[in-house]
Design an enzyme around this catalytic site. Structure first.
Site, short mmCIF file in Angstrom:
data_model
loop_
_atom_site.label_atom_id
_atom_site.label_comp_id
_atom_site.label_asym_id
_atom_site.label_seq_id
_atom_site.Cartn_x
_atom_site.Cartn_y
_atom_site.Cartn_z
N THR A 28 32.11 31.49 41.71
CA THR A 28 32.35 30.48 40.67
C THR A 28 33.76 30.67 40.10
O THR A 28 34.25 31.80 40.03
CB THR A 28 31.30 30.63 39.56
OG1 THR A 28 30.02 30.33 40.13
CG2 THR A 28 31.56 29.69 38.40
N SER A 30 37.96 28.84 39.48
CA SER A 30 38.98 28.00 40.13
C SER A 30 39.36 28.52 41.51
O SER A 30 39.72 27.73 42.39
CB SER A 30 40.21 27.88 39.22
OG SER A 30 40.71 29.16 38.92
N THR A 31 39.33 29.83 41.73
CA THR A 31 39.68 30.37 43.04
C THR A 31 38.54 30.15 44.03
O THR A 31 38.76 29.70 45.16
CB THR A 31 40.02 31.87 42.94
OG1 THR A 31 40.80 32.10 41.76
CG2 THR A 31 40.81 32.34 44.15
N ALA A 85 37.82 36.86 40.46
CA ALA A 85 37.68 37.94 39.47
C ALA A 85 38.69 37.72 38.36
O ALA A 85 39.71 37.05 38.56
CB ALA A 85 37.90 39.30 40.12
N ASP A 86 38.40 38.31 37.20
CA ASP A 86 39.34 38.24 36.08
C ASP A 86 40.28 39.43 36.06
O ASP A 86 41.43 39.30 35.64
CB ASP A 86 38.56 38.15 34.76
CG ASP A 86 37.63 36.95 34.76
OD1 ASP A 86 38.13 35.84 35.03
OD2 ASP A 86 36.42 37.12 34.55
N GLU A 105 26.40 35.76 39.69
CA GLU A 105 27.42 36.34 40.58
C GLU A 105 27.04 37.77 40.97
O GLU A 105 27.20 38.17 42.12
CB GLU A 105 28.79 36.33 39.91
CG GLU A 105 29.37 34.93 39.78
CD GLU A 105 30.63 34.87 38.95
OE1 GLU A 105 31.39 33.90 39.12
OE2 GLU A 105 30.86 35.76 38.11
C1 5RP Z 1 33.20 33.27 36.74
C2 5RP Z 1 34.07 34.35 37.27
C3 5RP Z 1 35.30 33.94 37.99
O1 5RP Z 1 35.20 34.36 39.31
C4 5RP Z 1 36.49 34.57 37.33
O2 5RP Z 1 36.49 34.16 35.98
C5 5RP Z 1 37.79 34.15 38.00
O3 5RP Z 1 38.01 32.80 37.75
P1 5RP Z 1 39.28 32.05 38.31
O4 5RP Z 1 39.20 32.08 39.81
O5 5RP Z 1 39.16 30.66 37.75
O6 5RP Z 1 40.51 32.76 37.78
O7 5RP Z 1 33.78 35.51 37.17
O8 5RP Z 1 32.10 33.79 36.04
#
Ligand code: 5RP
Length: 233
Positions: A28, A30-31, A85-86, A105
Site C-alpha cells: 500500500t 504511492s510506491t 516503506a517510510d 501489511e
Molecule cells: C502504508 C505504508 C507505505 O508502504 C509507506 O507509508 C510508504 O508509502 P509511500 O510509498 O507512499 O512513500 O506503510 O501503510
C-alpha cells in the site's frame, strides 16, 4: 529526478522478480501503487498471478486493473510481497504505516516467503525513528491504552509527542480493520526489538509499524539508478 519517477523505477525493478504463476502480496502507498500499475499492464498482456492486497485502496486499484485477487484464507503462503516503506535502516529493518495499512501489511509480509521493499533513496536512514512510528490500537479503552503506550515510549527515550492520527477533516483516522492509530515521534529508536516487545505487551495495542527482520531485499532508486540492498536475515 522527481521522487515519483524514482518510486516507479524501484517498482519496475521489483517486477523483474515476479514469475508467472506466483502468489503475490500487494503493498500500500504511492510506491506500491506504481508496482500494481505495472503488474496490471502485465496481466492485461496475459501474465498469470494471484494477489493478496494489503488494503482496501490497493484492492480497489488491483480490481480495476483486472488483477486476480485472493486472500490468506484461501492461500496458505505467498511467494513475494512487494511493498513500500517510510524508513529503511542498514539491516533492512523498517518503519511502515504512514498509509495506515501496517496491520494487513505485516500479516501479508509474514505469510510471504520473501518481502521486497521498493522505495526512493529518501527512505534510507542510519537508525529508525525520525519518521513517526504508527501504533495501531483498539478503539475500546483508548485512554488507558494511550497512557500505557506513552509510558513505554518514555521508557524508550521518545523525544517527541504521541498523537492520535486524524484525517484532514479533524476526525480520528480509522484503519481498514476499524482501529485507531497513535503516531509516536521518537527521533531515534535505539532498541527496536525491545520497543516492539514492550508495545505488543500492551493489551490494547493491535500492532505497530516496526518491521524487524522481515525484509530481505530492497530496491532503492536514486539519481544514480536503482540499488539492490539485501540481507540474509
Ligand atoms: C502504508 C505504508 C507505505 O508502504 C509507506 O507509508 C510508504 O508509502 P509511500 O510509498 O507512499 O512513500 O506503510 O501503510
Amino acid at each position: 529526478m522527481m521522487n515519483d519517477e524514482l518510486k516507479r523505477q524501484a517498482a519496475a525493478m521489483a517486477l523483474t522478480q515476479v514469475k508467472p504463476g506466483m502468489r503475490l502480496g500487494l503493498g500500500t502507498g504511492s510506491t506500491a501503487r506504481h508496482f500494481v500499475d505495472l503488474l496490471g499492464v502485465q496481466v492485461a498482456a496475459g501474465f498469470a498471478c494471484i494477489c493478496v492486497p494489503t488494503s482496501e485502496a490497493t484492492a480497489r486499484q488491483a480490481a480495476a486493473l483486472n488483477i486476480p485477487l485472493s486472500d490468506l484464507d484461501t492461500l496458505d503462503r505467498l511467494d513475494i510481497t512487494i511493498d513500500g516503506a517510510d524508513e529503511i535502516d542498514p539491516q533492512l529493518n523498517l518503519i511502515k504505516g504512514a498509509g495506515g495499512a501496517l496491520l494487513r501489511e505485516k500479516i501479508v509480509a509474514a505469510a510471504s516467503d520473501l518481502m521486497i521493499v521498493i522505495a526512493d533513496d529518501s527512505k534510507l536512514v542510519d537508525a529508525l525513528g525520525q519518521f513517526p512510528l504508527p501504533i495501531e490500537v483498539n478503539r475500546f479503552g483508548l485512554g488507558a491504552t494511550r497512557r500505557a503506550v506513552a509510558l513505554v515510549c518514555a521508557a524508550h527515550d521518545c523525544a517527541g509527542a504521541l498523537r492520535l492520527r486524524q484525517t484532514s477533516d479533524g476526525d480520528s483516522y480509522v484503519t481498514d480493520g476499524g482501529h485507531l492509530i497513535l503516531d509516536a515521534f521518537f527521533g531515534r529508536i535505539s532498541q527496536p526489538e525491545a520497543l516492539s516487545t514492550d508495545l505488543l505487551n500492551i493489551a490494547g495495542v493491535v500492532q505497530h509499524g516496526l518491521f524487524l527482520k522481515m525484509c530481505k531485499k530492497a530496491y532503492v532508486a536514486g539519481a544514480d539508478g536503482v540499488r539492490t540492498l539485501s540481507n540474509g536475515n
